[in-house]
Design a protein around this motif. Structure first.
Motif, PDB file in Angstrom:
ATOM      1  N   UNK A   1       0.850  -1.183   0.000  1.00  0.00           N
ATOM      2  CA  UNK A   1       0.000   0.000   0.000  1.00  0.00           C
ATOM      3  C   UNK A   1       0.892   1.242   0.000  1.00  0.00           C
ATOM      4  N   UNK A   2       0.343   2.438  -0.309  1.00  0.00           N
ATOM      5  CA  UNK A   2       1.143   3.659  -0.127  1.00  0.00           C
ATOM      6  C   UNK A   2       1.738   3.679   1.280  1.00  0.00           C
ATOM      7  N   UNK A   3       3.017   4.048   1.406  1.00  0.00           N
ATOM      8  CA  UNK A   3       3.758   3.855   2.639  1.00  0.00           C
ATOM      9  C   UNK A   3       3.053   4.434   3.857  1.00  0.00           C
ATOM     10  N   UNK A   4       2.491   5.622   3.711  1.00  0.00           N
ATOM     11  CA  UNK A   4       1.926   6.267   4.890  1.00  0.00           C
ATOM     12  C   UNK A   4       0.503   5.813   5.204  1.00  0.00           C
ATOM     13  N   UNK A   5      -0.027   4.857   4.430  1.00  0.00           N
ATOM     14  CA  UNK A   5      -1.236   4.163   4.864  1.00  0.00           C
ATOM     15  C   UNK A   5      -0.967   3.401   6.162  1.00  0.00           C
ATOM     16  N   UNK A   6       0.317   3.107   6.418  1.00  0.00           N
ATOM     17  CA  UNK A   6       0.693   2.343   7.608  1.00  0.00           C
ATOM     18  C   UNK A   6       0.999   3.247   8.808  1.00  0.00           C
ATOM     19  N   UNK A   7       0.741   4.548   8.680  1.00  0.00           N
ATOM     20  CA  UNK A   7       0.981   5.491   9.775  1.00  0.00           C
ATOM     21  C   UNK A   7       0.170   5.063  11.003  1.00  0.00           C
ATOM     22  N   UNK A   8       0.862   4.861  12.103  1.00  0.00           N
ATOM     23  CA  UNK A   8       0.219   4.388  13.325  1.00  0.00           C
ATOM     24  C   UNK A   8      -0.809   5.372  13.851  1.00  0.00           C
ATOM     25  N   UNK A   9      -0.597   6.666  13.608  1.00  0.00           N
ATOM     26  CA  UNK A   9      -1.494   7.681  14.169  1.00  0.00           C
ATOM     27  C   UNK A   9      -2.855   7.704  13.490  1.00  0.00           C
ATOM     28  N   UNK A  10      -2.973   7.029  12.330  1.00  0.00           N
ATOM     29  CA  UNK A  10      -4.274   6.926  11.660  1.00  0.00           C
ATOM     30  C   UNK A  10      -4.730   5.463  11.616  1.00  0.00           C
ATOM     31  N   UNK A  11      -4.182   4.661  12.525  1.00  0.00           N
ATOM     32  CA  UNK A  11      -4.584   3.263  12.599  1.00  0.00           C
ATOM     33  C   UNK A  11      -3.966   2.374  11.551  1.00  0.00           C
ATOM     34  N   UNK A  12      -2.863   2.821  10.960  1.00  0.00           N
ATOM     35  CA  UNK A  12      -2.263   2.065   9.868  1.00  0.00           C
ATOM     36  C   UNK A  12      -1.665   0.734  10.252  1.00  0.00           C
ATOM     37  N   UNK A  13      -1.450   0.526  11.552  1.00  0.00           N
ATOM     38  CA  UNK A  13      -0.879  -0.759  11.959  1.00  0.00           C
ATOM     39  C   UNK A  13      -1.793  -1.929  11.613  1.00  0.00           C
ATOM     40  N   UNK A  14      -3.100  -1.653  11.404  1.00  0.00           N
ATOM     41  CA  UNK A  14      -4.029  -2.729  11.054  1.00  0.00           C
ATOM     42  C   UNK A  14      -3.698  -3.362   9.709  1.00  0.00           C
TER      43      UNK A  14
ATOM     44  N   UNK B   1      -0.588  -3.955   8.670  1.00  0.00           N
ATOM     45  CA  UNK B   1       0.684  -4.674   8.726  1.00  0.00           C
ATOM     46  C   UNK B   1       0.360  -6.135   9.008  1.00  0.00           C
ATOM     47  N   UNK B   2       0.031  -6.854   7.944  1.00  0.00           N
ATOM     48  CA  UNK B   2      -0.497  -8.213   8.063  1.00  0.00           C
ATOM     49  C   UNK B   2       0.408  -9.268   7.445  1.00  0.00           C
ATOM     50  N   UNK B   3       1.352  -8.863   6.608  1.00  0.00           N
ATOM     51  CA  UNK B   3       2.205  -9.823   5.907  1.00  0.00           C
ATOM     52  C   UNK B   3       3.461 -10.121   6.725  1.00  0.00           C
ATOM     53  N   UNK B   4       4.153 -11.174   6.339  1.00  0.00           N
ATOM     54  CA  UNK B   4       5.435 -11.468   6.961  1.00  0.00           C
ATOM     55  C   UNK B   4       6.460 -10.399   6.564  1.00  0.00           C
ATOM     56  N   UNK B   5       7.499 -10.266   7.345  1.00  0.00           N
ATOM     57  CA  UNK B   5       8.565  -9.303   7.052  1.00  0.00           C
ATOM     58  C   UNK B   5       9.894 -10.049   6.999  1.00  0.00           C
ATOM     59  N   UNK B   6      10.894  -9.493   6.320  1.00  0.00           N
ATOM     60  CA  UNK B   6      12.205 -10.144   6.270  1.00  0.00           C
ATOM     61  C   UNK B   6      12.854 -10.217   7.654  1.00  0.00           C
TER      62      UNK B   6
END
Length: 380
Positions: free
Chosen positions: A116-129, A131-136
């Motif tokens: 997704x666009x990077x700042x969709x993951x901004x925690x202050x707008x609930x973007x942590x929801x 972060x569902x995929x695995x990470x390296x």
């Protein structure tokens, strides 16, 4: 200080002089041999970084190096790093450096499998929801004793144009292993040692005062203050392994503690980096006495406890602000904003940015736009 130690809080931390030589075997034990090393352009030219590269190559590993980043990292730095990872077929990420390099590395970790666009993951707008995929697999190696980002779960990245700071946060962005080797900090110049050290002190002090209830963080923050207060001048002017080790531990502890929250000082400091590209540690150092003065009334018992651990005369909390001014002077750091390029015409915009900042809602007292304006004027 010659021992190699293991801590888990909750990140697995390998701490001690020389532990960096364990990095190649650690990665190989995970079945990894093609790391992307994320660091800043200055660190990439230092002898110890070349030693790290040579150590990896000596084990038939094929490290890639990514150094494209700004002093205050922006979105495009992260996107370029993600492209580098994919283009080179890397299988893990190792962040090496101070807060900038580690923030960029952590944001790249997020970016690899989250599109997704990077700042969709901004925690202050609930973007942590999202972060569902695995990470390296992610390893961090701090080379300064300041941000403590090596044990964090978030990255602060600015928008390219507006320079507004955004927070990317998720528990899975925590490093799988930290190698905290104080030998990597031994050659830091005095200014960097002092500024990053005051950043770490600010983290511990603001975490201790933050309004949320978290007695474990309070205890860690107090001990972090004690380690830094007794070591920062020695580490800055006459460094030895003990002082450097204490500073690195104090920095780690501050980052663990500030999961409780930060406060007014960080909200004063962040706009200086956004608007004037000020070094974050320096911005905190200059603003710390003024922010603590703002918080003192009504929190006298907390200041008395901080004074005890800081080694202030008579453990008198009323003397903490003077202690901080004097500490900056002994570290040869400025005590006024005018000394770091702030002018009267900057105050209104700085106040606008400060009141919108994410840190001050956890301050033990509410901070209004007028309060920020007054604090900036006083510090000018």
């Amino acid at each position: 200080m010659q021992n190699r130690l293991n801590f888990n809080f909750p990140t697995p931390i390998r701490f001690g002089a020389g532990v960096i030589d364990e990095l190649p075997d650690h990665l190989l034990a995970q079945g990894l041999n093609h790391p992307l090393l994320v660091t800043d352009p200055v660190v990439s030219e230092l002898e110890f970084f070349q030693d790290i590269l040579n150590g990896l190559r000596s084990k038939n590993m094929t490290p890639e190096v990514h150094t494209e980043m700004h002093k205050n990292p922006i979105e495009s730095d992260v996107l370029k790093g993600g492209d580098h990872y994919h283009r080179s077929g890397c299988d893990c990420i190792v962040g090496i450096g101070g807060g900038v390099a580690l923030d960029v590395a952590r944001a790249i970790v997020l970016r690899i499998h989250h599109h997704r666009p990077l700042f969709d993951y901004d925690d202050l707008i609930g973007g942590d929801q999202y972060v569902t995929e695995e990470v390296p697999y992610f390893v961090t190696v701090p080379t300064t004793a300041g941000t403590g980002s090596e044990v964090g779960r978030s990255a602060i990245i600015s928008e390219d144009i507006s320079k507004k700071k955004r927070i990317l946060f998720a528990p899975k962005l925590m490093a799988r292993q930290v190698f905290a080797d104080p030998m990597l900090t031994m050659e830091l110049p005095p200014f960097v040692t002092a500024a990053t050290g005051m950043d770490a002190l600010t983290h511990n002090m603001e975490a201790y005062l933050a309004k949320n209830y978290h007695p474990m963080c309070d205890g860690i923050a107090l001990e972090g203050m004690a380690l830094i207060a007794k070591s920062i001048e020695k580490a800055t002017h006459h460094p030895d392994l003990e002082a450097r080790s204490n500073m690195l531990l104090g920095s780690l502890m501050g980052a663990v503690a500030f999961q409780k929250g930060l406060g007014v000082v960080h909200s004063l400091a962040h706009p200086l980096s956004s608007l004037l590209d000020t070094h974050h540690g320096l911005a905190n150092a200059v603003n710390l006495p003024y922010g603590m003065e703002f918080n003192y009334a009504g929190l006298e018992s907390r200041f008395d406890k901080m004074a005890e651990f800081l080694g202030v005369v008579d453990a008198d909390g009323a003397r903490v602000v003077d202690f901080l001014f004097e500490l900056n002077q002994r570290l040869e750091l400025p005590t006024k904003l005018s000394e770091i390029g702030v002018r009267p015409e900057h105050i209104e915009e700085l106040s606008n940015l400060a009141v919108a900042d994410f840190a001050h809602p956890n301050n033990p007292k509410p901070v209004s736009w007028d309060d920020f304006h007054t604090l900036y004027q006083k510090a000018l």
